[in-house]
Scaffold this active site. Structure first.
Site, PDB file in Angstrom:
ATOM      1  N   HIS A 139      84.944 -29.112  81.289  1.00 48.45           N
ATOM      2  CA  HIS A 139      83.793 -28.786  82.135  1.00 48.45           C
ATOM      3  C   HIS A 139      83.945 -29.475  83.483  1.00 48.45           C
ATOM      4  O   HIS A 139      84.280 -30.655  83.554  1.00 48.45           O
ATOM      5  CB  HIS A 139      82.492 -29.265  81.470  1.00 48.45           C
ATOM      6  CG  HIS A 139      81.279 -28.925  82.265  1.00 48.45           C
ATOM      7  ND1 HIS A 139      80.666 -27.700  82.188  1.00 48.45           N
ATOM      8  CD2 HIS A 139      80.582 -29.633  83.188  1.00 48.45           C
ATOM      9  CE1 HIS A 139      79.635 -27.668  83.017  1.00 48.45           C
ATOM     10  NE2 HIS A 139      79.561 -28.828  83.637  1.00 48.45           N
ATOM     11  N   ASP A 179      67.366 -27.459  78.675  1.00 49.73           N
ATOM     12  CA  ASP A 179      68.057 -27.697  79.951  1.00 49.73           C
ATOM     13  C   ASP A 179      67.736 -26.594  80.947  1.00 49.73           C
ATOM     14  O   ASP A 179      67.526 -26.854  82.127  1.00 49.73           O
ATOM     15  CB  ASP A 179      69.566 -27.803  79.751  1.00 49.73           C
ATOM     16  CG  ASP A 179      70.267 -27.910  81.096  1.00 49.73           C
ATOM     17  OD1 ASP A 179      69.954 -28.871  81.823  1.00 49.73           O
ATOM     18  OD2 ASP A 179      71.066 -27.026  81.444  1.00 49.73           O
ATOM     19  N   ARG A 197      63.721 -29.073  88.021  1.00 48.00           N
ATOM     20  CA  ARG A 197      64.378 -30.059  88.903  1.00 48.00           C
ATOM     21  C   ARG A 197      64.726 -29.448  90.249  1.00 48.00           C
ATOM     22  O   ARG A 197      64.611 -30.078  91.296  1.00 48.00           O
ATOM     23  CB  ARG A 197      65.653 -30.596  88.238  1.00 48.00           C
ATOM     24  CG  ARG A 197      65.370 -31.557  87.098  1.00 48.00           C
ATOM     25  CD  ARG A 197      66.621 -31.770  86.267  1.00 48.00           C
ATOM     26  NE  ARG A 197      67.730 -32.253  87.050  1.00 48.00           N
ATOM     27  CZ  ARG A 197      69.020 -32.011  86.771  1.00 48.00           C
ATOM     28  NH1 ARG A 197      69.352 -31.299  85.712  1.00 48.00           N
ATOM     29  NH2 ARG A 197      69.967 -32.475  87.529  1.00 48.00           N
ATOM     30  N   SER A 238      71.863 -32.937  81.294  1.00 49.00           N
ATOM     31  CA  SER A 238      71.925 -31.482  81.480  1.00 49.00           C
ATOM     32  C   SER A 238      73.308 -30.963  81.064  1.00 49.00           C
ATOM     33  O   SER A 238      73.432 -30.026  80.265  1.00 49.00           O
ATOM     34  CB  SER A 238      71.646 -31.175  82.964  1.00 49.00           C
ATOM     35  OG  SER A 238      72.024 -29.880  83.300  1.00 49.00           O
ATOM     36  N   LYS A 271      74.554 -29.135  76.976  1.00 46.77           N
ATOM     37  CA  LYS A 271      75.202 -27.823  76.839  1.00 46.77           C
ATOM     38  C   LYS A 271      76.578 -27.957  76.207  1.00 46.77           C
ATOM     39  O   LYS A 271      76.978 -27.148  75.376  1.00 46.77           O
ATOM     40  CB  LYS A 271      75.320 -27.137  78.209  1.00 46.77           C
ATOM     41  CG  LYS A 271      73.986 -26.625  78.728  1.00 46.77           C
ATOM     42  CD  LYS A 271      74.093 -26.058  80.126  1.00 46.77           C
ATOM     43  CE  LYS A 271      74.315 -27.130  81.159  1.00 46.77           C
ATOM     44  NZ  LYS A 271      73.786 -26.926  82.480  1.00 46.77           N
TER      45      LYS A 271
HETATM   46  N1  URA Z   1      75.517 -28.849  86.397  1.00 44.82           N
HETATM   47  C1  URA Z   1      74.632 -28.821  85.368  1.00 44.82           C
HETATM   48  O1  URA Z   1      74.829 -28.111  84.390  1.00 44.82           O
HETATM   49  N2  URA Z   1      73.528 -29.589  85.458  1.00 44.82           N
HETATM   50  C2  URA Z   1      73.271 -30.395  86.508  1.00 44.82           C
HETATM   51  O2  URA Z   1      72.270 -31.071  86.498  1.00 44.82           O
HETATM   52  C3  URA Z   1      74.192 -30.417  87.578  1.00 44.82           C
HETATM   53  C4  URA Z   1      75.325 -29.631  87.493  1.00 44.82           C
END
Ligand code: URA
Length: 435
Positions: free
Chosen positions: A82, A161, A168, A183, A187
């Site tokens: 990621h 999220d 946010r 966040s 995931k």
């Molecule tokens: N990518 C994400 O998935 N969440 C964030 O808060 C920032 C970048």
């Protein structure tokens, strides 16, 4: 509990209990906590941070708010990768096939563009016919039969999220290390891989522009992953200029195809080999990071990564004639050039501005429902440290209309790069590995 008491506790710098955090996430997802109270809590977290225990607790509660993918029926060690976001980042298109060519199963879900950053799903969808929305069953079948499937996020992964991110975004609380870490990791943990490689970008085109903050983000995400029983490694990589030369969906696919033939830009090669090497070393017992890098290079040199790329594209409905003849991809009808106003060296690039400009050209979305122009974007002609003479082309802009070109060009001319007399010191691409 009265949620207002938890808000006050956090506001005063106190620590929330695991139970308070679990209840907060569950109640926010169910609608029992309204946005105005959650906004207040997010701001309290923004200013007062979270302890490691609170952060782990919050991430696991977010992970558990929706589906959790179970990849255990697919044999082998599954390693996910990621990136925290960048400009020109087409690494997944290259690394996925490299890793699969080493016999390691690749079951990867990617996202769409976010803000100034591009998204891998949008890049895949620039290949005519490529299907990114597979059912779980088809996704698993593809990984079992072809060793690889590269799709968008399916199912209902970490809905907490999704809701928190949207809040946010409009409450000035995106740039908080614990909120970004929870966040991303909620995931990743829901996506089912056994091990995780994080590419944490730092620089003018990253969410974290300062090194110390990027490092802290990396350390906290590694702690969450390892704490949740998934070996996690973070690599701090440079994002002080776009990665490679291409920014924009089919432009980046064409650059990825060149790299899969061994012809990629040097910075893209180095990052791809490093990330793939790390994934290979985590997946294969007794293979070091350095050996992993060598294996990655071999898979490009012997053509097997390119064969895997064709296999995944073909299996997901993509039209192979495009990737075999990249000149077939649609080309934007309008182009213009960003030229150097004076002679010297490219000494600084505001990478975020190039990402934003690519969005203005049509390569990204300003609103959720905007349709992307797959041929729009930017081709950099110069990189950091390159010498230029007055009038030299720094970048070519591609768009569907002259108006879009004008807007993006104006944006780039208002301070997106600097030319100075001194050649800048070369930047490292990989700063640090955090385990
Ligand atoms: N990518 C994400 O998935 N969440 C964030 O808060 C920032 C970048």
């Amino acid at each position: 509990m009265r949620f207002v008491d938890a808000i006050c506790k956090k506001r005063e710098g106190g620590e929330l209990s695991d139970e308070e955090i679990r209840e907060m996430i569950a109640d926010y997802v169910s609608g029992a906590i309204p946005d105005y109270q959650m906004s207040s809590m997010l701001m309290a977290v923004f200013f007062n941070g979270m302890s490691d225990r609170e952060l782990t607790s919050m991430t696991l509660a977010m992970r558990d708010s929706g589906d959790i993918v179970d990849l255990s029926s697919i044999p082998g060690v599954k390693v996910d990768k990621h990136s925290t976001g960048g400009v020109g980042d087409k690494t997944t298109l290259i690394i996925g096939p490299i890793v699969a060519a080493c016999g390691i199963p690749v079951a990867k879900m990617s996202g769409r563009g976010l803000g100034f950053t591009g998204g891998t799903v949008d890049k895949w969808e620039s290949i005519p016919g490529y299907e990114t929305a597979l059912s779980m069953e088809t996704f698993f079948k593809a990984v079992r039969e072809h060793g690889i499937s590269l799709v968008g996020q399916s199912g209902d992964l970490a809905p907490a999220d999704k809701a928190l991110y949207a809040l946010r975004d409009v409450t000035g609380t995106v740039e908080s290390i614990p909120l970004i870490a929870s966040s991303i990791m909620s995931k990743k943990l829901a996506a089912g891989a056994d091990k995780i490689v994080l590419d944490v970008t730092v620089g003018t085109g990253a969410f974290m522009q300062e090194y110390d903050r990027a490092k802290e983000l990396a350390e906290r995400m590694v702690a969450i992953g390892n704490g949740a029983g998934k070996e996690t490694v973070a690599m701090l990589t440079d994002m002080n200029e776009p990665l490679g030369y291409a920014i924009g969906n089919n432009l980046e696919v064409k650059e990825a195809i060149a790299m899969l033939h061994g012809d990629g830009p040097e910075d893209l090669k180095e990052i791809c080999y490093a990330l793939a090497g790390m994934m290979i070393s985590l997946a294969k017992d007794g293979v070091s990071y350095e050996q992993g890098i060598e294996m990655a290079k071999e898979k490009i040199a012997d053509g097997s990564a390119w064969e895997k790329f064709k296999e995944v594209v073909g299996n997901q409905g993509g039209d192979l004639s495009y990737i075999e003849n990249p000149e077939k991809f649609p080309v934007a009808p309008c182009t213009s050039e960003l030229v150097a106003g004076k002679s010297g060296y490219i000494s600084w690039i505001n990478t975020m501005d190039f990402g934003l400009a690519a969005g203005m050209l049509g390569a990204g979305r300003a609103k959720k429902d905007d349709v992307i122009d797959m041929s729009a974007g930017i081709i950099m002609k110069k990189k950091l440290g390159d010498q230029v003479s007055e009038g030299d082309v720094i970048a070519t802009l591609h768009a569907g209309s002259e108006e879009k070109l004008e807007t993006a060009l104006k944006h780039l001319k208002s301070g997106a790069y600097r030319i100075e007399g001194e050649k800048p010191a070369p930047l490292k691409l990989i700063y640090e590995v955090i385990r």
